[in-house]
Design a protein around this motif. Structure first.
Motif, mmCIF file in Angstrom:
data_model
loop_
_atom_site.group_PDB
_atom_site.id
_atom_site.type_symbol
_atom_site.label_atom_id
_atom_site.label_comp_id
_atom_site.label_asym_id
_atom_site.label_seq_id
_atom_site.Cartn_x
_atom_site.Cartn_y
_atom_site.Cartn_z
ATOM 1 N N VAL A 48 0.903 -1.152 -0.130
ATOM 2 C CA VAL A 48 -0.132 -0.038 -0.094
ATOM 3 C C VAL A 48 0.897 1.237 -0.095
ATOM 4 O O VAL A 48 1.716 1.550 0.802
ATOM 5 C CB VAL A 48 -0.866 -0.071 1.228
ATOM 6 C CG1 VAL A 48 -1.877 1.302 1.303
ATOM 7 C CG2 VAL A 48 -1.975 -1.224 1.152
ATOM 8 N N TYR A 77 -1.454 -1.510 -4.189
ATOM 9 C CA TYR A 77 -2.241 -0.459 -4.348
ATOM 10 C C TYR A 77 -1.712 0.684 -4.231
ATOM 11 O O TYR A 77 -0.848 1.036 -3.299
ATOM 12 C CB TYR A 77 -3.123 -0.854 -3.334
ATOM 13 C CG TYR A 77 -4.408 0.466 -3.406
ATOM 14 C CD1 TYR A 77 -5.307 0.448 -4.351
ATOM 15 C CD2 TYR A 77 -4.340 1.586 -2.627
ATOM 16 C CE1 TYR A 77 -6.583 1.211 -4.441
ATOM 17 C CE2 TYR A 77 -5.302 2.446 -2.770
ATOM 18 C CZ TYR A 77 -6.413 2.506 -3.718
ATOM 19 O OH TYR A 77 -7.321 3.327 -3.857
ATOM 20 N N HIS A 88 -10.447 4.314 -0.716
ATOM 21 C CA HIS A 88 -8.941 3.924 -0.801
ATOM 22 C C HIS A 88 -8.961 2.667 -0.044
ATOM 23 O O HIS A 88 -8.485 1.459 -0.564
ATOM 24 C CB HIS A 88 -7.862 4.825 -0.255
ATOM 25 C CG HIS A 88 -7.939 6.169 -0.951
ATOM 26 N ND1 HIS A 88 -7.596 7.218 -0.475
ATOM 27 C CD2 HIS A 88 -7.940 6.610 -2.280
ATOM 28 C CE1 HIS A 88 -7.623 8.332 -1.176
ATOM 29 N NE2 HIS A 88 -8.018 7.779 -2.392
ATOM 30 N N GLU A 91 -11.216 -0.199 -1.803
ATOM 31 C CA GLU A 91 -10.471 -0.615 -2.891
ATOM 32 C C GLU A 91 -9.117 -1.614 -2.661
ATOM 33 O O GLU A 91 -9.158 -2.656 -3.229
ATOM 34 C CB GLU A 91 -10.146 0.532 -3.893
ATOM 35 C CG GLU A 91 -11.116 1.236 -4.326
ATOM 36 C CD GLU A 91 -10.591 2.513 -5.086
ATOM 37 O OE1 GLU A 91 -11.744 3.441 -5.481
ATOM 38 O OE2 GLU A 91 -9.558 2.717 -5.243
ATOM 39 N N ALA A 92 -8.514 -1.116 -1.748
ATOM 40 C CA ALA A 92 -7.297 -1.804 -1.766
ATOM 41 C C ALA A 92 -7.701 -3.392 -0.869
ATOM 42 O O ALA A 92 -6.889 -4.087 -1.247
ATOM 43 C CB ALA A 92 -6.194 -1.278 -0.560
ATOM 44 N N LEU A 95 -8.559 -5.740 -3.500
ATOM 45 C CA LEU A 95 -7.370 -6.278 -4.363
ATOM 46 C C LEU A 95 -6.739 -7.157 -3.371
ATOM 47 O O LEU A 95 -6.252 -8.098 -3.868
ATOM 48 C CB LEU A 95 -6.683 -5.224 -4.501
ATOM 49 C CG LEU A 95 -5.506 -5.068 -5.771
ATOM 50 C CD1 LEU A 95 -6.142 -5.510 -6.870
ATOM 51 C CD2 LEU A 95 -4.783 -3.798 -5.609
#
Length: 404
Positions: A48, A77, A88, A91-92, A95
């Motif tokens: 990240v 990410y 954020h 979404e991460a 993933l």
């Protein structure tokens, strides 16, 4: 001058809840960290980061070499921004789930590390969202293991249990404090921080100063938090001007990094109150506002408010910036003006009015300070009674400088 006897190139292991590698060249320890992750079966990571600092600093080359050497695979990410938001994190986390990640590597300042900590929680709770975490819909008890490579000397997030993520739709910027998000390992390498701009350098350091002024004066403070606070302000006072003058001064970067690290430990033990509780609404409303700048604009008025309640402690903590304080309650105005003078001396000259805030905004800001999840808890441990009138007065005094 004890600092002159410290070899800043000798990487030291600092043992707290997190094992921290501190020193010029500490980034090389990512090899040992990856070896340990592999041995633990943590061979699939989500990385990240923000958009570029992880590469520009040179940290990424070391990370990739260590990944390749130890057979670690990853998904990346790289969309985290300053003042990260729940989108954020969600979404991460998505993933990470799709990849089957087992641990988190966060590379960056507080924004990337806080986002990484939040992702680590959701990796253990696949049915939950970042909004659930930051609106306190449940209390997480576990998180995936976290490694933090810190790229700024201010946040302290690499060594503590705190994280902050905004819920932009509500102008909320809550904080969480959970034992499960202490990083397993952290790297504090001053050589990775020489590329910080002057504004980044001053405002991350001011963040560390705010951490300890608050931590030393809460209702929940301890001698440990106060002792760390005294060391932090002295080091920032001495070394921030040197780093502003010469960004490549590794000795200055080293001691600013150490100051920020112990400031993170200080507020991990003493917690925070007014300045952070009132700054979060500012950057909740304006996500582009630099956190440290928001704190700098509020700090003098906060010092004026709390000095009468904690004069002896503040006289000691503020001694480098405001010499001559005796620790008596009648010094509140002097202390506040002295703090503002110091802030101006390191280039932090803006006040709220220069960032677009007016008296018409104060009612909304006060409401957010009390309504945003977690901020009421910070206000409840302030050394003076945090009424809405008191909060309004701090915002009002922060619109313009004391000195004309």
């Amino acid at each position: 001058m004890w600092e002159k006897e410290i070899d800043i190139h000798q990487v030291r292991e600092i043992r707290a809840r997190t094992t921290v590698f501190l020193g010029v060249g500490a980034i090389a320890k990512i090899d040992d960290i990856c070896a340990d992750l592999k041995a633990r079966g943590l061979d699939k990571l989500i990385v990240v980061t923000g958009k570029g600092a992880y590469k520009k600093t040179g940290a990424w080359d070391h990370v990739l070499n260590a990944f390749n050497k130890h057979g670690i695979t990853y998904v990346h990410y790289d969309k985290v921004t300053p003042n990260p938001n729940t989108h954020h994190v969600n979404e991460a986390a998505k993933l990470a789930h799709e990849f089957g990640a087992k641990a988190v590597l966060a590379i960056g300042g507080g924004s990337a590390i806080d986002a990484g900590k939040s992702v680590a929680i959701l990796m253990k709770y696949p049915g939950k969202t970042a909004e659930d975490v930051y609106e306190f819909a449940f209390t997480p008890k576990e998180a995936a293991p976290i490694v933090a490579i810190n790229l700024t000397h201010g946040t302290g997030s690499e060594v503590n249990q705190f994280a902050v993520v905004s819920i932009e739709e509500k102008n909320y910027k809550p904080a969480i404090a959970l034992p499960c998000i202490y990083p397993l390992y952290a790297i504090d390498d001053p050589a990775l921080m020489t590329g910080l701009s002057q504004d980044q350098t001053r405002y991350v350091s001011i963040d560390a100063v705010n951490h300890v002024i608050e931590a030393a004066t809460t209702k929940t403070t301890s001698p440990y938090a106060v002792h760390l606070a005294i060391g932090t302000t002295w080091m920032v006072y001495k070394y921030l001007p040197l780093a502003l003058k010469d960004p490549n001064n590794l000795e200055a970067r080293y001691f600013l990094t150490y100051a920020a690290l112990i400031a993170g430990l200080s507020f991990d033990n003493g917690l925070l109150h007014y300045t952070h509780a009132l700054e979060h609404p500012l950057s909740g409303v304006n996500p582009h506002l630099t956190h440290g700048l928001g704190l700098a604009m509020l700090l003098p008025a906060v010092v004026k408010q709390i000095y009468r309640a904690k004069p002896a402690t503040l006289a000691e903590v503020l001694k480098p910036m405001v010499p001559g304080l005796k620790g008596t309650a009648d010094e509140a105005d002097w202390a506040a003006h002295g703090v503002e003078k110091w802030l101006f001396s390191v280039g932090a000259t803006h006040k709220l009015s220069q960032e677009g805030f007016t008296e018409n905004d104060l009612e909304k800001l006060v409401c957010l300070a009390f309504e945003t999840p977690s901020l009421g808890g910070l206000l409840s441990i302030a050394p003076t009674q945090a009424t809405k009138d008191v909060v309004w007065s701090i915002y009002k005094e922060s619109l313009h400088p004391y000195s004309k």
